[in-house]
Write an enzyme that holds these catalytic residues in place. Sequence first.
Site, PDB file in Angstrom:
ATOM      1  N   LYS A  11       4.177   5.232   1.774  1.00 48.27           N
ATOM      2  CA  LYS A  11       3.935   6.290   2.756  1.00 48.27           C
ATOM      3  C   LYS A  11       5.238   6.785   3.368  1.00 48.27           C
ATOM      4  CE  LYS A  11      -0.689   4.876   4.346  1.00 48.27           C
ATOM      5  NZ  LYS A  11      -1.459   4.411   5.523  1.00 48.27           N
ATOM      6  N   GLU A  24      -5.987  -5.317  -1.451  1.00 45.49           N
ATOM      7  CA  GLU A  24      -5.174  -4.960  -0.290  1.00 45.49           C
ATOM      8  C   GLU A  24      -5.085  -6.126   0.685  1.00 45.49           C
ATOM      9  OE1 GLU A  24      -4.880  -0.716   1.212  1.00 45.49           O
ATOM     10  OE2 GLU A  24      -6.020  -1.642   2.847  1.00 45.49           O
ATOM     11  N   HIS A  71     -20.367  -1.746 -23.253  1.00 47.95           N
ATOM     12  CA  HIS A  71     -19.940  -0.862 -24.335  1.00 47.95           C
ATOM     13  C   HIS A  71     -18.502  -0.396 -24.119  1.00 47.95           C
ATOM     14  CE1 HIS A  71     -23.994  -0.583 -26.113  1.00 47.95           C
ATOM     15  NE2 HIS A  71     -24.383  -0.782 -24.866  1.00 47.95           N
TER      16      HIS A  71
END
Length: 553
Positions: A512, A353, A384
């Site tokens: 937004k 960000e 793994h």
Amino acid sequence: MSELTQSKAWLALLKHYDEIKLVHMRELFDQSDNRFARYSLQLNDILYDYSKNRINDETVELLLQLANDVELPLWIEKMFSGEPINHTEHRAVLHTALRDQRDQPLIVDGIDILPEIREERKRVKQLAEKIRTRKWRGATNQAITDVVNIGIGGSHLGPLMVTEALRPHTLHDLNMHFVSNVDENHINDTLEYLNPETTFFIIASKTFTTQDTMVNAETARQWYINKLGSEECIERHFSAVTSNVTLAKDFGIAENNIFKIWDWVGGRYSLWSSIGLSIVIAIGAEQFDELLAGAYEVDQHFRHAPLEKNIPVLMALLGIWYNNFFEAQSMAVLPYDQHLHRFPAYLQQADMESNGKYVDRQGHEVDYTTGPVVFGEIGIAGQHAFFQLLHQGTKMVPADILAPVYDFRCIVKHHRALMSNVFAQTEALMRGKTEQEVYQELKAEGLDEIQIKQLMPYKVFLGNRPTSTLLFDTLDAKTLGSIIALYEHKIFVQGVIWNINSFDQWGVELGKQLAKNIAHELNDEKLVKSHDCSTNGLINHYKRQRSKKTCKK
């Protein structure tokens, strides 16, 4: 062409890259017995080893020259002194002030901001202590057993990461919960087994208008009212961290339970502020002070250490070296401490960000790559999962490995098994395994020449994969504060070099804004035609399908 890519240091680094790009780290270690001593630094209990990187003295010298060319020391001082370096929002960047331990004043716009910071912290500690000691009582005079932090972004990831990291230091009969996702399952799954009479909510929203947070907050409020049949005692069960006192009071929160956050505190840098209320409740005031102290010590190191001995600066410069010259577009963060399991997610926001920008401070599109894709997982789990790509994939992924010298309980069998993997992975990524080594290994296993030839290509590891290792004594509050601050300053340094503003996030705002408009369109059954055909199609399909099931309001 940008000023950065035409600078003397940048061009020299390009030339140097051509000279060193094919050099294997095996050769670099063979050439020097003191490479570890030369390329490692210690700050308090944190050892930073960057010797397993594709660098030599010339690399470091040129990278430091680049830092000097962009006037990094000047920018560091600008940040600490409160200049408005967040130029698009005309704000200072002063999360460092939140942990400042000095007696000297810090003047911003003619006001010493430190007394107000400390007074607000005192208020946070007072409420936290009442909850921790069971002196704070709910509407039915019962003590608080569960605290729910409702926030998003930095108001969620920072507190969640820290409380998980310092889990051994928390009160284990006081349960901490964190809700961020506006998906109803997150809040409902959290509330399912809670008792409203013993639950306390923290609504963490700078503006008190963030959709995700406020939808969850309203659901929590209604849940409380439905269970207890009244909204009169909300003030005993809700608090807020916000700059919008009016909206918080309208929500029903008592003014004494509203804690301030300043506009010069970015969300992803806010855990040191009142946003850390949930942290203080979880670990206590003394441990929170240790967290601040650890960060402050790194602040002092970053501000005053020469660049060549400055850990955040060197971390940042290595990132520049790989991102912009080796064209490595990602970096892995691999903690070998279970309590740091949320640290990669926290760092994703802090880094991506901050530096996910393609426009420089002058408003021009850059002609170089900026922020990397940050990902990670607990090291043992990663081995793994995605370590196969780190070892034998076609992409070079520089990695940071974080590990404790001893754990909280430090059970020998467990801890030595853990640490053997830490050291083995950094060595394997650096050295790899040659054809000759594979041949000898398979020969010793009794395979014949035909079998060896068939298996050989799959067993060879090219190595030369860079890692940096942060070893620390143990993950206590002070050390955690230092680790967080190291990465905060690393991100800032990279932003300075890339000439971008690391402290705004306009890219977050577009989604937004669109979501706010679309939310209104979802309140009826009319066909939507105002977007592109794909978005229209998705919205209209959603509307048709939702009509088949009745949902609660």
